[in-house]
Design a protein around this motif. Structure first.
Motif, PDB file in Angstrom:
ATOM      1  N   ALA A  78     113.971  16.253  85.308  1.00 53.68           N
ATOM      2  CA  ALA A  78     115.319  15.701  85.500  1.00 53.68           C
ATOM      3  C   ALA A  78     115.579  14.564  84.510  1.00 53.68           C
ATOM      4  CB  ALA A  78     115.502  15.218  86.940  1.00 53.68           C
ATOM      5  N   LEU A  79     114.552  13.765  84.220  1.00 58.22           N
ATOM      6  CA  LEU A  79     114.710  12.710  83.213  1.00 58.22           C
ATOM      7  C   LEU A  79     115.023  13.313  81.848  1.00 58.22           C
ATOM      8  CD1 LEU A  79     111.811  10.229  84.111  1.00 58.22           C
ATOM      9  CD2 LEU A  79     114.273   9.837  84.379  1.00 58.22           C
ATOM     10  N   LEU A  80     114.323  14.394  81.497  1.00 58.79           N
ATOM     11  CA  LEU A  80     114.612  15.070  80.226  1.00 58.79           C
ATOM     12  C   LEU A  80     116.049  15.583  80.219  1.00 58.79           C
ATOM     13  CD1 LEU A  80     111.307  17.093  79.654  1.00 58.79           C
ATOM     14  CD2 LEU A  80     112.036  15.003  78.470  1.00 58.79           C
ATOM     15  N   ASP A  81     116.475  16.184  81.322  1.00 58.05           N
ATOM     16  CA  ASP A  81     117.834  16.712  81.410  1.00 58.05           C
ATOM     17  C   ASP A  81     118.875  15.613  81.228  1.00 58.05           C
ATOM     18  OD1 ASP A  81     116.631  19.157  81.947  1.00 58.05           O
ATOM     19  OD2 ASP A  81     117.024  19.066  84.116  1.00 58.05           O
ATOM     20  N   GLY A  82     118.569  14.400  81.674  1.00 60.81           N
ATOM     21  CA  GLY A  82     119.511  13.289  81.585  1.00 60.81           C
ATOM     22  C   GLY A  82     119.385  12.461  80.322  1.00 60.81           C
ATOM     23  N   SER A  83     118.512  12.853  79.429  1.00 64.11           N
ATOM     24  CA  SER A  83     118.278  12.083  78.201  1.00 64.11           C
ATOM     25  C   SER A  83     119.290  12.435  77.116  1.00 64.11           C
ATOM     26  CB  SER A  83     116.871  12.347  77.668  1.00 64.11           C
ATOM     27  OG  SER A  83     115.904  11.917  78.598  1.00 64.11           O
ATOM     28  N   ASP A  84     119.554  11.473  76.261  1.00 63.78           N
ATOM     29  CA  ASP A  84     120.388  11.718  75.076  1.00 63.78           C
ATOM     30  C   ASP A  84     119.552  12.310  73.953  1.00 63.78           C
ATOM     31  OD1 ASP A  84     122.832  10.480  76.143  1.00 63.78           O
ATOM     32  OD2 ASP A  84     121.638   8.634  76.069  1.00 63.78           O
ATOM     33  N   ALA A  85     118.264  11.977  73.933  1.00 63.26           N
ATOM     34  CA  ALA A  85     117.361  12.468  72.891  1.00 63.26           C
ATOM     35  C   ALA A  85     115.997  12.745  73.509  1.00 63.26           C
ATOM     36  CB  ALA A  85     117.222  11.438  71.775  1.00 63.26           C
ATOM     37  N   ILE A  86     115.357  13.797  73.000  1.00 61.99           N
ATOM     38  CA  ILE A  86     113.991  14.123  73.411  1.00 61.99           C
ATOM     39  C   ILE A  86     113.139  14.200  72.162  1.00 61.99           C
ATOM     40  CG2 ILE A  86     112.468  15.777  74.565  1.00 61.99           C
ATOM     41  CD1 ILE A  86     114.944  16.765  76.142  1.00 61.99           C
ATOM     42  N   VAL A  87     112.069  13.414  72.141  1.00 60.31           N
ATOM     43  CA  VAL A  87     111.131  13.419  71.013  1.00 60.31           C
ATOM     44  C   VAL A  87     109.891  14.181  71.465  1.00 60.31           C
ATOM     45  CG1 VAL A  87     109.883  12.028  69.333  1.00 60.31           C
ATOM     46  CG2 VAL A  87     112.033  11.169  70.300  1.00 60.31           C
ATOM     47  N   PHE A  88     109.582  15.257  70.754  1.00 63.01           N
ATOM     48  CA  PHE A  88     108.441  16.095  71.075  1.00 63.01           C
ATOM     49  C   PHE A  88     107.206  15.600  70.329  1.00 63.01           C
ATOM     50  CE2 PHE A  88     112.051  19.283  71.174  1.00 63.01           C
ATOM     51  CZ  PHE A  88     112.153  19.332  72.551  1.00 63.01           C
ATOM     52  N   GLY A  89     106.059  15.590  71.004  1.00 63.95           N
ATOM     53  CA  GLY A  89     104.827  15.159  70.351  1.00 63.95           C
ATOM     54  C   GLY A  89     103.629  15.950  70.818  1.00 63.95           C
ATOM     55  N   SER A  90     102.767  16.298  69.871  1.00 57.41           N
ATOM     56  CA  SER A  90     101.555  17.046  70.200  1.00 57.41           C
ATOM     57  C   SER A  90     100.574  16.906  69.053  1.00 57.41           C
ATOM     58  CB  SER A  90     101.901  18.531  70.383  1.00 57.41           C
ATOM     59  OG  SER A  90     100.721  19.314  70.464  1.00 57.41           O
ATOM     60  N   PRO A  91      99.287  16.972  69.361  1.00 57.19           N
ATOM     61  CA  PRO A  91      98.331  17.113  68.265  1.00 57.19           C
ATOM     62  C   PRO A  91      98.527  18.488  67.632  1.00 57.19           C
ATOM     63  CG  PRO A  91      97.221  17.368  70.380  1.00 57.19           C
ATOM     64  CD  PRO A  91      98.635  16.970  70.678  1.00 57.19           C
ATOM     65  N   THR A  92      98.095  18.614  66.404  1.00 56.74           N
ATOM     66  CA  THR A  92      98.084  19.922  65.758  1.00 56.74           C
ATOM     67  C   THR A  92      96.695  20.507  65.936  1.00 56.74           C
ATOM     68  OG1 THR A  92      99.798  19.356  64.163  1.00 56.74           O
ATOM     69  CG2 THR A  92      98.308  21.149  63.565  1.00 56.74           C
ATOM     70  N   TYR A  93      96.631  21.594  66.699  1.00 53.92           N
ATOM     71  CA  TYR A  93      95.378  22.309  66.926  1.00 53.92           C
ATOM     72  C   TYR A  93      95.536  23.709  66.342  1.00 53.92           C
ATOM     73  CZ  TYR A  93      94.102  18.849  70.566  1.00 53.92           C
ATOM     74  OH  TYR A  93      93.796  17.713  71.263  1.00 53.92           O
ATOM     75  N   MET A  94      94.622  24.106  65.505  1.00 57.90           N
ATOM     76  CA  MET A  94      94.631  25.457  64.947  1.00 57.90           C
ATOM     77  C   MET A  94      95.994  25.816  64.347  1.00 57.90           C
ATOM     78  SD  MET A  94      91.513  26.054  65.366  1.00 57.90           S
ATOM     79  CE  MET A  94      91.439  27.702  64.690  1.00 57.90           C
ATOM     80  N   GLY A  95      96.614  24.841  63.685  1.00 64.51           N
ATOM     81  CA  GLY A  95      97.837  25.078  62.936  1.00 64.51           C
ATOM     82  C   GLY A  95      99.126  25.066  63.730  1.00 64.51           C
ATOM     83  N   THR A  96      99.080  24.616  64.979  1.00 66.22           N
ATOM     84  CA  THR A  96     100.312  24.540  65.770  1.00 66.22           C
ATOM     85  C   THR A  96     100.134  23.490  66.871  1.00 66.22           C
ATOM     86  OG1 THR A  96     101.989  25.846  66.948  1.00 66.22           O
ATOM     87  CG2 THR A  96      99.671  26.395  67.391  1.00 66.22           C
ATOM     88  N   ALA A  97     101.170  23.326  67.674  1.00 69.64           N
ATOM     89  CA  ALA A  97     101.081  22.404  68.804  1.00 69.64           C
ATOM     90  C   ALA A  97     100.006  22.885  69.777  1.00 69.64           C
ATOM     91  CB  ALA A  97     102.435  22.317  69.507  1.00 69.64           C
ATOM     92  N   SER A  98      99.518  21.980  70.588  1.00 73.70           N
ATOM     93  CA  SER A  98      98.464  22.300  71.557  1.00 73.70           C
ATOM     94  C   SER A  98      98.930  23.344  72.564  1.00 73.70           C
ATOM     95  CB  SER A  98      98.058  21.028  72.299  1.00 73.70           C
ATOM     96  OG  SER A  98      99.140  20.569  73.108  1.00 73.70           O
ATOM     97  N   GLY A  99      97.973  23.998  73.197  1.00 73.21           N
ATOM     98  CA  GLY A  99      98.288  24.978  74.232  1.00 73.21           C
ATOM     99  C   GLY A  99      99.096  24.366  75.360  1.00 73.21           C
ATOM    100  N   ALA A 100      98.747  23.148  75.758  1.00 71.85           N
ATOM    101  CA  ALA A 100      99.473  22.481  76.838  1.00 71.85           C
ATOM    102  C   ALA A 100     100.931  22.255  76.458  1.00 71.85           C
ATOM    103  CB  ALA A 100      98.805  21.161  77.204  1.00 71.85           C
ATOM    104  N   PHE A 101     101.165  21.910  75.185  1.00 71.92           N
ATOM    105  CA  PHE A 101     102.557  21.721  74.766  1.00 71.92           C
ATOM    106  C   PHE A 101     103.296  23.059  74.755  1.00 71.92           C
ATOM    107  CE2 PHE A 101     106.341  21.105  72.427  1.00 71.92           C
ATOM    108  CZ  PHE A 101     106.752  19.833  72.779  1.00 71.92           C
ATOM    109  N   HIS A 102     102.611  24.121  74.335  1.00 77.97           N
ATOM    110  CA  HIS A 102     103.241  25.448  74.340  1.00 77.97           C
ATOM    111  C   HIS A 102     103.615  25.873  75.763  1.00 77.97           C
ATOM    112  CE1 HIS A 102     103.182  27.179  70.222  1.00 77.97           C
ATOM    113  NE2 HIS A 102     102.287  26.226  70.018  1.00 77.97           N
ATOM    114  N   VAL A 103     102.785  25.527  76.744  1.00 77.43           N
ATOM    115  CA  VAL A 103     103.115  25.837  78.139  1.00 77.43           C
ATOM    116  C   VAL A 103     104.407  25.110  78.535  1.00 77.43           C
ATOM    117  CG1 VAL A 103     102.375  25.507  80.544  1.00 77.43           C
ATOM    118  CG2 VAL A 103     100.757  26.386  78.839  1.00 77.43           C
ATOM    119  N   PHE A 104     104.515  23.844  78.160  1.00 78.21           N
ATOM    120  CA  PHE A 104     105.737  23.072  78.425  1.00 78.21           C
ATOM    121  C   PHE A 104     106.939  23.710  77.733  1.00 78.21           C
ATOM    122  CE2 PHE A 104     108.503  20.009  76.194  1.00 78.21           C
ATOM    123  CZ  PHE A 104     109.241  19.539  77.271  1.00 78.21           C
ATOM    124  N   ALA A 105     106.774  24.068  76.459  1.00 77.03           N
ATOM    125  CA  ALA A 105     107.883  24.659  75.706  1.00 77.03           C
ATOM    126  C   ALA A 105     108.369  25.946  76.380  1.00 77.03           C
ATOM    127  CB  ALA A 105     107.444  24.932  74.264  1.00 77.03           C
TER     128      ALA A 105
END
Length: 193
Positions: free
Chosen positions: A49-76
């Motif tokens: 709900a906080l994300l839904d109410g935000s004006d901006a969302i900054v995405f962050g993740s380590p780069t693992y094996m050439g892409t965002a982490s598995g946990a970030f992909h689950v969120f995406a």
């Protein structure tokens, strides 16, 4: 004065990306934003709900094996519920990442964030800095020392902990937080006008 709401949706495997998320937050707070730090690995309904109410969302993740982490992909993937309703359309988006190598294919992670933002109909905010450390008078202490334009990129040696995140990379992430906040303020004032 208009107070933008900026949320930082990130995952950190070993703490290095948390350091950068906190730096983005510090820059955004300094620029006058209300900021929410959200670890996507433990995201709650209230945080969605906080994300839904935000004006901006900054995405962050380590780069693992050439892409965002598995946990970030689950969120995406879970954000697809917002995609159906275009809940994040016309919000601002930006991103940051860290890897062990100077390149480490970090650009691919940032491009993944850009595509995720694009699918949501969001507007991407780039770093807005010239590259540092690319001439004989430059140094590793320059902002944007890795010369990335799409977002804030950091490099930390794989055998060192979060306290070894490079100071210039932390300052670059702070810059990103300020830039996102300033851009969000312009968007909010434009909408109000």
């Amino acid at each position: 004065m208009t107070t933008p709401v900026v949320s930082i949706a990130y995952h950190s495997g070993y703490g290095h990306t948390t350091v950068l998320a906190e730096a983005v937050r510090a820059g955004a707070v300094e620029a006058g934003a209300e900021v929410h730090l959200i670890n996507v690995d433990e995201i709650t309904d209230e945080q969605w709900a906080l994300l839904d109410g935000s004006d901006a969302i900054v995405f962050g993740s380590p780069t693992y094996m050439g892409t965002a982490s598995g946990a970030f992909h689950v969120f995406a993937e879970a954000s697809s519920k917002r995609w159906f309703g275009q809940d994040w359309k016309d919000k601002l988006a930006a991103g940051f990442t860290n890897s062990g190598s100077k390149s480490g294919d970090k650009l691919h992670t940032l491009q993944f964030f850009q595509i995720l933002a694009g699918q949501h109909g969001m507007h991407w905010v780039n770093l807005g800095l010239h590259p540092g450390w690319n001439n004989s008078e430059g140094s590793e202490h320059d902002l944007n020392r890795l010369g990335v334009f799409a977002g804030a990129a950091a490099q930390t040696n794989v055998d060192e902990g979060p306290d070894a995140v490079h100071k210039a990379d932390i300052q670059t992430a702070e810059h990103l937080g300020r830039r996102v906040t300033e851009t969000a303020r312009v968007f909010l004032l434009g909408r109000a006008a």
